[in-house]
Design an enzyme around this catalytic site. Structure first.
Site, PDB file in Angstrom:
ATOM      1  N   LYS A 168     -23.918   4.436  17.310  1.00 42.05           N
ATOM      2  CA  LYS A 168     -24.317   5.728  16.751  1.00 42.05           C
ATOM      3  C   LYS A 168     -23.294   6.260  15.746  1.00 42.05           C
ATOM      4  O   LYS A 168     -23.654   6.708  14.662  1.00 42.05           O
ATOM      5  CB  LYS A 168     -24.489   6.753  17.881  1.00 42.05           C
ATOM      6  CG  LYS A 168     -25.618   6.467  18.849  1.00 42.05           C
ATOM      7  CD  LYS A 168     -25.777   7.581  19.858  1.00 42.05           C
ATOM      8  CE  LYS A 168     -24.647   7.658  20.864  1.00 42.05           C
ATOM      9  NZ  LYS A 168     -24.602   6.504  21.780  1.00 42.05           N
ATOM     10  N   THR A 169     -22.046   6.231  16.139  1.00 40.52           N
ATOM     11  CA  THR A 169     -21.010   6.813  15.285  1.00 40.52           C
ATOM     12  C   THR A 169     -20.925   6.086  13.947  1.00 40.52           C
ATOM     13  O   THR A 169     -20.853   6.715  12.882  1.00 40.52           O
ATOM     14  CB  THR A 169     -19.652   6.782  16.001  1.00 40.52           C
ATOM     15  OG1 THR A 169     -19.727   7.587  17.181  1.00 40.52           O
ATOM     16  CG2 THR A 169     -18.538   7.297  15.106  1.00 40.52           C
TER      17      THR A 169
ATOM     18  N   GLU B 172     -25.190  12.554  15.111  1.00 45.52           N
ATOM     19  CA  GLU B 172     -25.189  11.587  16.206  1.00 45.52           C
ATOM     20  C   GLU B 172     -25.927  12.213  17.382  1.00 45.52           C
ATOM     21  O   GLU B 172     -25.651  13.357  17.758  1.00 45.52           O
ATOM     22  CB  GLU B 172     -23.738  11.278  16.573  1.00 45.52           C
ATOM     23  CG  GLU B 172     -23.560  10.120  17.503  1.00 45.52           C
ATOM     24  CD  GLU B 172     -22.094   9.712  17.613  1.00 45.52           C
ATOM     25  OE1 GLU B 172     -21.708   9.280  18.723  1.00 45.52           O
ATOM     26  OE2 GLU B 172     -21.356   9.816  16.622  1.00 45.52           O
TER      27      GLU B 172
END
Length: 464
Positions: free
Chosen positions: A121-122, A165
């Site tokens: 995600k990051t 995110e």
């Protein structure tokens, strides 16, 4: 474009304001003009960055830190009920707002891209933030890590796009209503909150169900959990589903990933045409993250060629295969990987970059619950390294679980043929690594805890 501030967030107090998710929201609110305050357990660079924006940051937790005129207290799922500031909020009748609700309110009125998945995600959120900024679209973004370039995890931009995110760990991603949702993968993790894959799928289905009518789901075609999610939601009439990956039927097909040392060259097929661009971090999984970002940007109407070129400007996120430095011919790299899938992906990427050199790993397990459930798989992943040092479990928000120690990982690693050593004193690691490493080796510090602090210390020992 300057969205307003909800009344409850005009004078918010953040408990644990130094956390990756909390600090990002606090920064955006401060940039929008809110009077932000909060507390954290210790001093940090994040605390200094918040103060530079005019945020009041208290160190330690005490009832007196909470101002009587605070309009809300913002918490994450990690904040315990007996926190003195939370207790004081109840006494004063100050409303408590979960981090996810605060973030959702910041996205209101903007074209939101929410990036979800068990891993990646990051990185994917960061790639989008960098690319959209490079294209002068001035996005707002909230990320779980600091970008290498801007050096921050969040900003309020003047454009109409907000990239965030979306955290599945506590189901908080179900609060968002994005125009574009990305699902990178779906796996069982966060065992304190999910008892089965069925619960995971239900949670992700709810998240996808919040995509605005006419919006888009960008979802991995190759990963089994993501493919199952696609099967479950594909027939929703208000949703456009765009798949990406190496599968022949993928809408955005990854044709080739060519390693170039610590970078990769990626070729995709879009509408029958080939498009090649550079990803400035190594590993096939990061190449796939870049393709997911590409597909999401296209869904917003951004030309593919422009977007691909802009993604090439991404230089990384702190802790995501971040090069910390080189000394005595040894490169030291930091990895946030803490789940077996992430560990395997980063170790394979580093193995490809090592090209004949040794790969040495310092691994710190994260959470007792995760180690209890996935310790065997963690140990098996470490077999990809030439040698590993394994630290004690980093507890984070959890209390110890009887019988759950790093030995679970070490035993599994040895059974898989790995050369692995337990190190109970973190302070002994830099000297131990310096004694092991030879010119040309790669050293990888790995884990979601404070193992990241060891990189500079290892470099100091190598230099001396």
């Amino acid at each position: 474009m300057a969205p307003g501030i909800p009344a409850a967030l005009e004078r918010p107090h953040f408990i644990g304001i130094g956390g990756a998710g909390m600090s990002g929201i606090a920064k955006i609110l401060a940039q929008r003009g809110a009077k932000v305050a909060g507390s954290d357990a210790r001093e940090s660079a994040t605390a200094d960055a918040l103060r530079a924006l005019g945020v009041t940051v208290h160190i330690g937790h005490a009832a007196g830190h909470l101002a009587d005129d605070a309009t809300s207290v913002v918490v994450s799922s990690a904040i315990r009920a007996d926190n003195p500031e939370l207790v004081r909020a109840a006494e004063l009748g100050i409303p408590v707002v979960h981090r996810s609700d605060a973030l959702a309110s910041l996205m209101d009125g903007l074209r939101a891209i929410a990036v979800a998945g068990t891993h990646g995600k990051t990185t994917t959120t960061s790639m989008l933030a960098v690319a959209l900024s490079e294209l002068s679209l001035d996005p707002s973004y909230a990320i779980g890590g600091d970008l290498e370039g801007p050096g921050t995890n969040a900003t309020h931009g003047g454009g109409d796009i907000f990239v965030a995110e979306a955290d599945e760990s506590d189901r908080s991603f179900q609060k968002y209503a994005p125009e574009v949702a990305i699902v990178l993968n779906v796996e069982l993790d966060h065992h304190a909150n999910y008892a089965s894959m069925d619960e995971i799928y239900e949670s992700f289905e709810t998240f996808v169900g919040k995509v605005v009518p006419g919006g888009t789901l960008v979802v991995a075609a190759d990963q089994p959990g993501a493919a199952e999610l696609t099967r479950r939601v594909r027939e929703r009439s208000s949703l456009t589903v765009v798949t990406y990956g190496e599968s022949e039927g993928a809408d955005v097909r990854v044709h080739k990933v060519t390693p170039r040392g610590l970078t990769s060259e990626v070729t995709v097929v879009l509408g029958g045409k080939y498009l090649t661009f550079t990803v400035s971090v190594p590993g096939r999984h990061y190449a796939h993250n870049a393709v997911a970002a590409l597909a999401a940007g296209i869904a917003l109407g951004i030309p593919a060629h422009n977007l691909a070129s802009a993604i090439g400007k991404y230089t990384g996120v702190k802790r995501r295969l971040q090069l910390k430095g080189e000394a005595a011919g040894v490169q030291v790299i930091d990895s946030y990987a803490h789940h077996p899938t992430e560990m395997t992906a980063d170790l394979e990427a580093m193995r490809g970059a090592a090209t004949g050199s040794r790969l040495l790993v310092v691994f710190q397990p994260h959470l007792f619950s995760r180690t209890q459930e996935l310790g065997t798989e963690m140990g098996q992943a470490l077999a990809l390294a030439d040698a590993s040092l394994v630290l004690d479990i980093y507890p984070a928000r959890e209390d110890p679980v009887p019988g759950v120690t790093s030995e679970l990982i070490i035993d599994a690693a040895k059974a898989a043929g790995a050369e692995v050593t337990a190190v109970h004193d973190k302070a002994a690691v830099p000297a131990a690594v310096a004694g092991m490493a030879k010119p040309g080796d790669l050293v990888l510090t790995m884990g979601a805890g404070d193992v990241t602090d060891l990189g500079p210390l290892i470099l100091d020992h190598l230099s001396s």
